[in-house]
Design a protein around this motif. Structure first.
Motif, PDB file in Angstrom:
ATOM      1  N   TYR A 117      -5.842  -1.186  -3.541  1.00 23.00           N
ATOM      2  CA  TYR A 117      -5.734  -0.280  -2.395  1.00 23.00           C
ATOM      3  C   TYR A 117      -4.699  -0.826  -1.415  1.00 23.00           C
ATOM      4  CZ  TYR A 117     -10.100   2.143  -3.642  1.00 23.00           C
ATOM      5  OH  TYR A 117     -11.077   2.859  -4.272  1.00 23.00           O
ATOM      6  N   GLU A 119      -2.466  -3.194  -2.032  1.00 22.99           N
ATOM      7  CA  GLU A 119      -1.146  -3.307  -2.649  1.00 22.99           C
ATOM      8  C   GLU A 119      -0.455  -1.947  -2.715  1.00 22.99           C
ATOM      9  OE1 GLU A 119      -2.036  -7.159  -5.499  1.00 22.99           O
ATOM     10  OE2 GLU A 119      -2.203  -5.163  -6.360  1.00 22.99           O
ATOM     11  N   ALA A 120      -1.237  -0.901  -3.038  1.00 20.89           N
ATOM     12  CA  ALA A 120      -0.652   0.440  -3.127  1.00 20.89           C
ATOM     13  C   ALA A 120      -0.106   0.860  -1.763  1.00 20.89           C
ATOM     14  CB  ALA A 120      -1.685   1.450  -3.620  1.00 20.89           C
ATOM     15  N   ALA A 121      -0.851   0.587  -0.707  1.00 25.07           N
ATOM     16  CA  ALA A 121      -0.377   0.959   0.629  1.00 25.07           C
ATOM     17  C   ALA A 121       0.916   0.210   0.974  1.00 25.07           C
ATOM     18  CB  ALA A 121      -1.452   0.675   1.674  1.00 25.07           C
ATOM     19  N   TYR A 122       0.984  -1.062   0.581  1.00 25.59           N
ATOM     20  CA  TYR A 122       2.223  -1.823   0.826  1.00 25.59           C
ATOM     21  C   TYR A 122       3.405  -1.189   0.093  1.00 25.59           C
ATOM     22  CZ  TYR A 122      -0.579  -5.798   2.545  1.00 25.59           C
ATOM     23  OH  TYR A 122      -1.427  -6.601   3.227  1.00 25.59           O
ATOM     24  N   THR A 123       3.169  -0.798  -1.180  1.00 23.17           N
ATOM     25  CA  THR A 123       4.284  -0.214  -1.932  1.00 23.17           C
ATOM     26  C   THR A 123       4.708   1.116  -1.320  1.00 23.17           C
ATOM     27  OG1 THR A 123       2.926   1.018  -3.512  1.00 23.17           O
ATOM     28  CG2 THR A 123       3.487  -1.228  -4.116  1.00 23.17           C
TER      29      THR A 123
ATOM     30  N   LEU B  50       4.515  -8.271  -4.748  1.00 24.16           N
ATOM     31  CA  LEU B  50       3.081  -8.491  -4.533  1.00 24.16           C
ATOM     32  C   LEU B  50       2.645  -9.863  -5.037  1.00 24.16           C
ATOM     33  CD1 LEU B  50       1.891  -4.949  -5.675  1.00 24.16           C
ATOM     34  CD2 LEU B  50       1.871  -5.832  -3.342  1.00 24.16           C
ATOM     35  N   THR B  76       7.151  -6.366   0.390  1.00 21.28           N
ATOM     36  CA  THR B  76       6.886  -5.194  -0.461  1.00 21.28           C
ATOM     37  C   THR B  76       7.272  -3.907   0.259  1.00 21.28           C
ATOM     38  OG1 THR B  76       5.059  -6.336  -1.506  1.00 21.28           O
ATOM     39  CG2 THR B  76       5.085  -3.957  -1.714  1.00 21.28           C
ATOM     40  N   GLN B  77       6.906  -3.856   1.548  1.00 20.16           N
ATOM     41  CA  GLN B  77       7.153  -2.642   2.340  1.00 20.16           C
ATOM     42  C   GLN B  77       8.641  -2.306   2.435  1.00 20.16           C
ATOM     43  OE1 GLN B  77       4.988  -5.032   3.144  1.00 20.16           O
ATOM     44  NE2 GLN B  77       3.254  -4.279   4.334  1.00 20.16           N
ATOM     45  N   ILE B  81      10.078   0.881  -3.848  1.00 23.43           N
ATOM     46  CA  ILE B  81       9.419   0.956  -5.153  1.00 23.43           C
ATOM     47  C   ILE B  81       8.316   2.006  -5.166  1.00 23.43           C
ATOM     48  CG2 ILE B  81       9.739  -1.345  -6.141  1.00 23.43           C
ATOM     49  CD1 ILE B  81       7.174  -2.140  -4.681  1.00 23.43           C
ATOM     50  N   TYR B  83       4.791   2.437  -7.427  1.00 22.67           N
ATOM     51  CA  TYR B  83       3.977   1.620  -8.330  1.00 22.67           C
ATOM     52  C   TYR B  83       2.772   2.435  -8.775  1.00 22.67           C
ATOM     53  CZ  TYR B  83       2.385  -2.955 -10.110  1.00 22.67           C
ATOM     54  OH  TYR B  83       2.032  -4.006 -10.910  1.00 22.67           O
ATOM     55  N   PHE B  85      -0.639   1.847 -10.527  1.00 20.19           N
ATOM     56  CA  PHE B  85      -1.497   0.747 -10.932  1.00 20.19           C
ATOM     57  C   PHE B  85      -2.383   1.156 -12.107  1.00 20.19           C
ATOM     58  CE2 PHE B  85      -0.330  -0.083  -6.606  1.00 20.19           C
ATOM     59  CZ  PHE B  85      -0.184  -1.455  -6.551  1.00 20.19           C
ATOM     60  N   ALA B  89      -5.569   3.280  -8.128  1.00 18.28           N
ATOM     61  CA  ALA B  89      -5.601   2.918  -6.704  1.00 18.28           C
ATOM     62  C   ALA B  89      -5.381   4.114  -5.783  1.00 18.28           C
ATOM     63  CB  ALA B  89      -4.571   1.820  -6.397  1.00 18.28           C
ATOM     64  N   PHE B  91      -6.595   6.567  -2.878  1.00 21.71           N
ATOM     65  CA  PHE B  91      -7.465   6.262  -1.753  1.00 21.71           C
ATOM     66  C   PHE B  91      -8.602   7.282  -1.700  1.00 21.71           C
ATOM     67  CE2 PHE B  91      -3.131   4.958  -0.041  1.00 21.71           C
ATOM     68  CZ  PHE B  91      -3.226   3.703  -0.621  1.00 21.71           C
ATOM     69  N   TYR B 102       0.226  10.579   3.007  1.00 18.03           N
ATOM     70  CA  TYR B 102       0.209   9.200   3.488  1.00 18.03           C
ATOM     71  C   TYR B 102       1.406   8.430   2.942  1.00 18.03           C
ATOM     72  CZ  TYR B 102      -1.498   4.514   4.564  1.00 18.03           C
ATOM     73  OH  TYR B 102      -1.606   3.230   5.045  1.00 18.03           O
ATOM     74  N   ARG B 145       2.163  10.318  -6.216  1.00 20.89           N
ATOM     75  CA  ARG B 145       2.213   9.513  -4.994  1.00 20.89           C
ATOM     76  C   ARG B 145       3.312   8.456  -5.079  1.00 20.89           C
ATOM     77  NH1 ARG B 145      -2.922   6.019  -3.272  1.00 20.89           N
ATOM     78  NH2 ARG B 145      -2.023   4.696  -4.892  1.00 20.89           N
TER      79      ARG B 145
END
Lengths: 222, 289
Positions: A117, A119-123, B50, B76-77, B81, B83, B85, B89, B91, B102, B145
């Motif tokens: 969760y 990590e996904a938000a960071y990406t 990451l 990362t921000q 990229i 990603y 998963f 992942a 939300f 988002y 997403r």
């Protein structure tokens, strides 16, 4: 029958719970995102009130809050507020001894969320704070509730610390748990009975509600 | 995209060195294959920022994302990229549409949301919560997403592993369409040779952190030495051998079968035994018969 101890307990617990939400979430943020190697140390410090005798905690708080203590001195000088044997002092004490009840459930719920969760938000380009507020906390609402309710209930129930730093001043520091002690000392068992029964009932109802809530959620998942 | 990364990894009790240098032209799809524990996910996470590598560099279109000597390491921000998963992942507190909203970058137009919803055929799911969706639907949302921000690099970690064959092939079609449209440089971790042959233009085969084969799918798959087929011989009728493979029966034509095998033998065929023809599947848009 004097109801002011209950009103005082309620006020203390409400103020403490609100302030602990405001302080607890930034603290959780810091520990969760930055407390890599210092995590065990921070957790140990926060959990100290769970295992320390309340008198020990109360004693150190007394040293800190009395007019000669550094916090007492600061508050006296800048805000003209006396911290020992006063309501503001009780709030500070309550925040410290209820801290683990707020922080621990939130922190452990965060740690149980999948790392992906975060990590996904960071990406997706989101900052840590944004991730906490929009992704992580909304997914641990149950633990936020539990943290808040347990903080409230535990503050209502605390005795030792309150007695050490607040004493038993009517309308100021004589909360419900102290009032029982006071009535017993004066051999006024009738009032002590009522106070005790109300606190017993309150604590029981709170715990029932918390566990019912958790039970329903786990049932819902299965 | 030019990548060279080294990191000490732990597999069980042993340490091994991940050492992966590779280069792919912009807009192409690279498949990363290899047994579990070979370092595929770690490679993707290092590219995403990451997981921290020990040494190396990551360069995308001339921009350095990571370079250990110059101490460059973008957060990362700040890396562009997308990603997907393994566990998607998504939300759970947000609807499908909210998940995509988002993902929007600051100031990015909302129009892309409906465009992507349409492209991946999930317009009808927009108001659902992710927990109400099937695995394949969740996979689509995760893909949607990941591309909302139009990233420079798309990282897909076994995106189709949990899906059944039909769903897998539909999603592969959609991903191909997406790839052709946006031309995003893509890294696809996959265990499935068919998928790789179908989708990727380059393949990296990893084993214990090292690249053991690299090149076009046709050549890598054919030289991988992996067991392609393994089963127990059930019956032999002249040159026809019936074999049980993963609870289903297959009949193979093998010359001189009666002299080479007997019932109860384990028959295994490696890719070294046979040359595999593989090429990218072109979409057949001609519907006339």
């Amino acid at each position: 029958m004097n109801w002011s101890p209950f009103w005082l307990s309620f006020k203390l617990a409400s103020v403490t719970t609100v302030l602990l939400f405001l302080l607890g979430i930034p603290l959780v943020y810091f520990i969760y995102f930055y407390g890599r190697s210092s995590k065990p140390l921070l957790k140990a410090v926060i959990s100290l009130p769970l295992v320390l005798p309340p008198t020990v905690l109360g004693y150190y708080l007394l040293l800190l809050l009395r007019p000669e203590g550094w916090l007492g001195q600061l508050s006296q000088q800048w805000l003209d507020i006396r911290l020992v044997f006063s309501f503001p002092g009780l709030v500070i004490g309550s925040i410290i001894f209820s801290l683990p009840f707020m922080v621990n459930p939130i922190l452990s719920a965060l740690e149980n969320l999948p790392d992906t969760y975060r990590e996904a938000a960071y990406t997706l380009g989101k900052s840590r704070w944004n991730t906490l507020i929009h992704v992580l906390l909304p997914n641990i609402k149950a633990s936020l509730w539990v943290g808040g309710v347990m903080t409230f209930a535990h503050t209502i129930g605390e005795f030792g610390v309150v007695l050490m730093i607040g004493g038993s001043i009517p309308e100021q520091t004589r909360v419900a748990s102290i009032a029982i002690y006071n009535e017993v000392e004066m051999l006024n068992y009738a009032d002590a009975n009522v106070y005790a029964a109300i606190l017993l009932l309150f604590s029981f109802i709170v715990l029932i509600l918390v566990y019912l809530y958790q039970h329903q959620r786990t049932q819902g998942i299965i | 995209m030019k990548v060279s990364l080294q990191k000490q990894l732990r597999g069980g009790k042993n340490f091994f060195q991940l050492d992966v240098p590779f280069e792919i032209p912009s807009g192409e799809m690279l498949a990363v294959m290899g047994p579990s524990g070979a370092g595929k996910t770690t490679l993707l996470k290092m590219i995403a920022g990451l997981v921290a590598p020990d040494r190396g560099s990551i360069e995308i279109n001339g921009q350095l994302w990571y370079q250990s000597q110059k101490r460059i390491n973008l957060r990362t921000q700040d890396r562009s990229i997308g990603y997907v998963f393994q566990d998607y992942a998504l939300f759970p507190n947000m609807s499908v549409r909210k998940n995509l909203e988002y993902a929007l970058a600051a100031g990015q137009s909302r129009e892309i949301i409906d465009e992507v919803l349409d492209l991946i055929h999930i317009q009808n799911l927009a108001n659902q919560k992710p927990t109400a969706l099937s695995g394949g639907q969740q996979q689509r949302v995760a893909l949607a997403r990941a591309i909302i921000r139009r990233p420079k690099v798309l990282l897909l970690d076994e995106p189709f592993a949990a899906l059944d064959e039909i769903m897998r092939s539909k999603l592969q079609d959609d991903l191909m369409e997406l790839h052709q449209r946006y031309r995003t440089t893509t890294l696809l971790v996959s265990h499935n040779p068919t998928e790789v042959a179908r989708m990727a233009s380059q393949v990296l085969m990893l084993r214990d952190g090292q690249i053991v084969h690299q090149g076009r799918p046709a050549s890598v798959l054919a030289s991988s030495g992996d067991v392609l087929l393994k089963g127990e011989v059930l019956a032999i009728d002249q040159d026809r051998v019936t074999v049980v493979i993963k609870n289903s029966l297959s009949t193979l034509v093998i010359s001189n079968a009666t002299s080479r095998y007997k019932v109860g033998d384990t028959l295994s065929i490696n890719s070294e035994d046979y040359q595999i023809e593989s090429k990218k599947v072109e979409r057949n848009t001609d519907n006339s018969y």
